[in-house]
Design an enzyme around this catalytic site. Structure first.
Site, mmCIF file in Angstrom:
data_model
loop_
_atom_site.group_PDB
_atom_site.id
_atom_site.type_symbol
_atom_site.label_atom_id
_atom_site.label_comp_id
_atom_site.label_asym_id
_atom_site.label_seq_id
_atom_site.Cartn_x
_atom_site.Cartn_y
_atom_site.Cartn_z
ATOM 1 N N HIS A 39 0.915 -1.126 -0.070
ATOM 2 C CA HIS A 39 0.282 -0.558 0.633
ATOM 3 C C HIS A 39 0.614 1.890 0.314
ATOM 4 C CE1 HIS A 39 -2.226 3.159 2.408
ATOM 5 N NE2 HIS A 39 -3.491 2.496 1.361
ATOM 6 N N GLU B 4 0.641 -1.111 -4.810
ATOM 7 C CA GLU B 4 -1.001 0.061 -4.742
ATOM 8 C C GLU B 4 -0.080 1.605 -4.561
ATOM 9 O OE1 GLU B 4 -4.336 2.956 -3.475
ATOM 10 O OE2 GLU B 4 -2.259 2.019 -2.215
ATOM 11 N N ASP C 286 -1.301 5.970 -6.093
ATOM 12 C CA ASP C 286 -2.094 7.005 -6.353
ATOM 13 C C ASP C 286 -2.199 8.075 -6.688
ATOM 14 O OD1 ASP C 286 -4.309 6.192 -3.509
ATOM 15 O OD2 ASP C 286 -2.249 6.964 -2.574
ATOM 16 N N HIS D 285 -0.911 10.772 -3.185
ATOM 17 C CA HIS D 285 -2.372 10.765 -2.101
ATOM 18 C C HIS D 285 -2.619 11.955 -2.677
ATOM 19 C CE1 HIS D 285 -4.960 10.251 1.081
ATOM 20 N NE2 HIS D 285 -5.656 8.558 0.184
#
Length: 275
Positions: A26, A52, A54, A67
């Site tokens: 993450h 993972e 963003d 993010h």
């Protein structure tokens, strides 16, 4: 039993690894340098094959792995990321420590294209954080022939549908907030298949264990999603005992901020390395 998918992204392609649960790092699974190349590199070197992340769009149209809407929490900059050009953003550093304090050193911000081309066998779980990212990522995936290496996620279902139109083809997708809410409500009454296939057109749901006091990931929820042909990925799980409990429940993937904890759990079950 891990749910097989027709999307190559969601199935381990290495012989002998089909059906393995997926382990996601993450934001790189390093809270001191989240969404940086250094964090992702450490995860890949530890054996992770799924990252993972963003993405947001700079003022001049570069797709940046980041993010927050603003730069304040994690970098040496301030204000909205979208107000800065990539040249300006490239001068900043990610410097947040685990307790939120600023520390020395730091890592540079990362362009999505540089991450996409860093490892040809690593998969990227990409959360689109703004509308401007949609045509940019579609063009990058087409240019690099990376359709099967990326899962597109967004809390906004409209943004996910916009990406499908921009791409002109199907890629692996998880549902947005509305689709996930519909799945949570539909699963107990046996309507998960209708929601998952006819309404949302998704391949998996990526959900927290619970939302406040309300449990989301239950044996019944997992079973209903599997009946609908949907994988269940759970975020963010850092406790080994919780990882074990969820894997026993049959979830198809776990996202973690603790790169070593999840790797050890997967290793103990023979599901490692993942690339």
């Amino acid at each position: 039993m891990i749910r097989r998918s027709h999307q190559p992204y969601l199935t381990q392609s290495v012989p002998g690894r089909q059906g393995w649960p997926l382990a996601f790092a993450h934001r790189g699974a390093d809270t001191t340098r989240e969404n940086t190349l250094a964090a992702f590199r450490a995860a890949v070197e530890r054996g992770y094959g799924y990252l993972e992340l963003d993405v947001r769009t700079s003022a001049d149209g570069e797709l940046v792995v980041f993010h927050d809407e603003t730069l304040d929490r994690t970098t040496t900059g301030t204000g909205p990321l979208s107000d800065r050009t990539w040249a300006e953003l490239s001068e900043l550093l990610v410097v947040q420590d685990e307790d939120g304090s600023r520390v020395g050193g730091g890592e540079p911000l990362l362009r999505f294209e540089d991450l996409l081309t860093a490892w040809p066998d690593v998969h990227l779980n990409v959360d689109l954080k703004d509308d401007a990212a949609v045509p940019v990522i579609a063009e990058l995936l087409a240019r690099h022939g990376a359709w099967d290496r990326v899962l597109v996620a967004s809390f906004h279902d409209s943004r996910r549908r916009h990406f499908t139109r921009a791409a002109g083809r199907r890629v692996a997708m998880s549902g947005g907030a509305a689709a996930i809410a519909a799945m949570v409500l539909a699963a107990p009454v046996g309507l998960a298949h209708w929601v998952g296939r006819r309404l949302a057109h998704i391949d998996c749901v990526q959900v927290p264990v619970r939302q406040g006091p309300i449990p989301i990931v239950t044996p019944r929820f997992v079973a209903r999603c599997h009946e609908a042909g949907l994988q269940v990925h759970v975020w963010v799980v850092d406790e080994p005992a919780e990882m074990e409990r969820l894997l026993e429940m049959g979830v198809d993937g776990l996202m973690t901020d603790d790169v070593d904890a999840l790797a050890r759990v997967m290793e103990s079950r023979g599901f490692w390395p993942q690339h």
